[in-house]
Design a protein around this motif. Structure first.
Motif: not given
Ligand SMILES: C[S@@+](CC[C@H](N)C(=O)[O-])C[C@H]1O[C@@H](n2cnc3c(N)ncnc32)[C@H](O)[C@@H]1O
Length: 276
Positions: A107-108, A110-111, A167-168, A188, A211, A214
């Protein structure tokens, strides 16, 4: 994932291809050279300009743009003064001298968390399914990559340990075999009530718009537990219930968030190479 209406705005012909590709992926309008100062609707726009890619709220009282920055601001400050391996995230993932797990951040966003882990020496694969969030993160990584070899070789090394895929994770996790299991899977997912500082509020409001919530986090945890080598780490707001009602092996609690750690196997005393 719900995509509310937003425009993709291209402020320079240099970025028209990337802006058009995003607009097509989202099925949203593409606009060129717009004066954003008086724009009231739609509520959010994704802007491509010479600063990079940003997500901006419209309207006179809107907060500033959200973009991914690794070379300056809060993320950079944490890299330099954030406490290294004594940080809670390091303990949650299991980083210590000689142990540098490879991490799949499913769940990247903003990384930011992935960047901390890469700073500590982990190699991190970042998966992001939202096209808008992916565009922001891709741009931040690209800018850091192109600036850092000259200005900051240490930053260049960190960015080189981060690989982003659009990707998902639900699908991606299903493809993982015994040969390519990550040491740690990090989750996350979005949680509706998490907000503290003005900055986090701004980012969360924007993320909720592009978004959503989730809702499928439960099944992501179930899949992750079957695919990690050593542990799955879940970041949650401090008071939030466990994902999938699943009690973790142990927890680490901070002021506003906590880590639920699901251990699968004991980590060896030596793992990965820091590559610094
Ligand atoms: C709370 S944010 C994560 C913040 C991250 N930990 C950071 O430090 O920046 C959750 C992110 O996870 C992505 N996400 C949730 N479920 C996902 C999945 N099944 N596959 C890919 N991305 C997913 C969402 O689109 C969202 O951008």
């Amino acid at each position: 994932m719900n995509i509310n209406e937003l425009w993709v705005v291209c402020q320079s012909p240099d970025f028209s291809e990337a802006a058009q590709a995003l607009a097509e992926r989202l099925g949203q309008p593409l606009k060129f050279d717009i004066d954003l100062t008086d724009l009231q609707a739609p509520e959010f726009v994704v802007v491509f300009d010479h600063h990079g890619v940003s997500l901006q709220q419209t309207g006179r009282k809107a907060p500033g743009p959200i973009r991914t920055e690794f070379a300056e601001g809060a993320v950079d400050h944490r890299r330099k003064f954030g406490g290294g391996k004594s940080q809670m995230i390091a303990k949650a993932v299991g980083v210590k001298a000689g142990v540098y797990p490879n991490v799949l951040d499913a769940t990247a966003g903003l990384g930011k968390d992935a960047f901390v882990l890469a700073t500590l020496g982990c190699t991190v694969q970042l998966l992001e399914r939202s096209p808008v969030v992916h565009a922001l993160l891709h741009d931040g990584l690209d800018r850091a990559r192109s600036q850092s070899p000259f200005d900051d070789p240490e930053l260049a090394g960190i960015i080189a340990r981060m690989e982003l895929l659009a990707v998902d994770s639900q699908n991606y996790l299903e493809q993982i075999t015994d040969e390519n299991r990550p040491d740690v899977i990090y989750l996350d997912p979005m949680f509706p009530d998490r907000q503290k500082s003005a900055d986090v509020k701004k980012e969360m409001a924007a993320f909720h718009h592009v978004v959503g919530k989730d809702e499928d986090a439960d099944s992501l945890l179930e899949k992750a537990l079957g695919k990690a080598n050593y542990r799955v780490v879940v970041k949650r707001p401090r008071k939030a219930p466990f994902i999938a009602n699943k009690t973790p092996s142990y927890q680490l609690e901070g002021k506003s968030s906590r880590y639920d750690i699901y251990t699968l196997k004991k980590m060896p005393e030596q793992l990965g190479s820091r590559g610094l």
